[in-house]
Design a protein around this motif. Structure first.
Motif, PDB file in Angstrom:
ATOM      1  N   PHE A 104     -31.734  -4.439  -0.146  1.00 47.52           N
ATOM      2  CA  PHE A 104     -32.639  -3.315  -0.382  1.00 47.52           C
ATOM      3  C   PHE A 104     -31.892  -1.991  -0.254  1.00 47.52           C
ATOM      4  CE2 PHE A 104     -35.455   0.005   1.159  1.00 47.52           C
ATOM      5  CZ  PHE A 104     -36.470  -0.019   0.200  1.00 47.52           C
ATOM      6  N   ASP A 105     -31.112  -1.839   0.828  1.00 46.17           N
ATOM      7  CA  ASP A 105     -30.391  -0.590   1.059  1.00 46.17           C
ATOM      8  C   ASP A 105     -29.338  -0.318  -0.014  1.00 46.17           C
ATOM      9  OD1 ASP A 105     -31.903  -0.043   3.298  1.00 46.17           O
ATOM     10  OD2 ASP A 105     -30.351  -0.637   4.728  1.00 46.17           O
ATOM     11  N   ILE A 106     -28.632  -1.372  -0.455  1.00 49.15           N
ATOM     12  CA  ILE A 106     -27.647  -1.190  -1.527  1.00 49.15           C
ATOM     13  C   ILE A 106     -28.342  -0.658  -2.771  1.00 49.15           C
ATOM     14  CG2 ILE A 106     -26.184  -2.402  -3.202  1.00 49.15           C
ATOM     15  CD1 ILE A 106     -25.302  -4.247  -0.897  1.00 49.15           C
ATOM     16  N   LEU A 107     -29.462  -1.272  -3.132  1.00 54.49           N
ATOM     17  CA  LEU A 107     -30.140  -0.881  -4.368  1.00 54.49           C
ATOM     18  C   LEU A 107     -30.761   0.503  -4.272  1.00 54.49           C
ATOM     19  CD1 LEU A 107     -31.692  -4.298  -5.422  1.00 54.49           C
ATOM     20  CD2 LEU A 107     -29.503  -3.263  -6.112  1.00 54.49           C
ATOM     21  N   GLU A 108     -31.110   0.935  -3.064  1.00 54.19           N
ATOM     22  CA  GLU A 108     -31.665   2.274  -2.879  1.00 54.19           C
ATOM     23  C   GLU A 108     -30.612   3.356  -3.111  1.00 54.19           C
ATOM     24  OE1 GLU A 108     -34.868   3.685  -1.948  1.00 54.19           O
ATOM     25  OE2 GLU A 108     -35.298   1.771  -2.921  1.00 54.19           O
TER      26      GLU A 108
END
Length: 163
Positions: free
Chosen positions: A39-43
């Motif tokens: 999730f954090d990578i894609l954000e």
């Protein structure tokens, strides 16, 4: 603000997957960390392939013959390249990280806040060391910012969880 900048940049990841044949199911804490890392990578991420602008990219991580596989494709799934990295430079830090994570998960159930904080500082230090190793191993192939490298190491570590 960085999110808006990142949405327009072709130098980013829009999808990250883990090879199901390479990964075993982790415990709930590990599964949660993996989901948060993706999730954090894609954000917000920086994923630059020097000399190429056909991004954004998709990344598929896996293990191939005891090597780390970075299969990179365009957003429309056209293959760009695959990098195979030796795991040798990561073996010690993965082993140490696994031990300190186990201590951390045990500590959060029974230890004092001071003890938990001390363990977590060691865990973050090892995580940073592994992230720098990853950035060095990908140098000239893929340029990552510090946060993206940290989150990718979380996923690389996930490939070593025992089901």
């Amino acid at each position: 603000m960085s999110e808006a900048r990142n949405e327009r940049s072709p130098h980013r990841l829009v999808a990250v997957t883990l090879d199901e044949d390479s990964i075993g199911r982790g415990n709930p804490d590990q599964e949660h960390e993996r989901a948060i890392a993706i999730f954090d990578i894609l954000e917000d991420n920086q994923f630059v392939i020097p000399g190429r602008d056909e991004g954004p990219y998709r990344l598929h991580l896996g293990l191939v013959e005891n090597k780390l596989s970075f299969a990179i494709s365009t957003e429309s799934r056209e293959p760009v390249m695959t990098h195979l990295l030796s795991l040798t430079p990561f073996r010690r830090v993965i082993r140490d990280y696994e031990m300190i994570c186990e201590s951390y998960y045990n500590a959060i159930r029974t230890a004092s806040p001071t003890q938990i904080e001390a363990i977590d500082m060691g865990r973050r230090g090892l995580h940073n060391e592994a992230s720098e190793t990853l950035k060095q191993r990908l140098e000239g192939k893929v340029d990552l910012d510090h946060d993206t490298a940290r989150r990718l190491f979380t996923l690389i570590f996930a490939l070593h969880w025992k089901g």
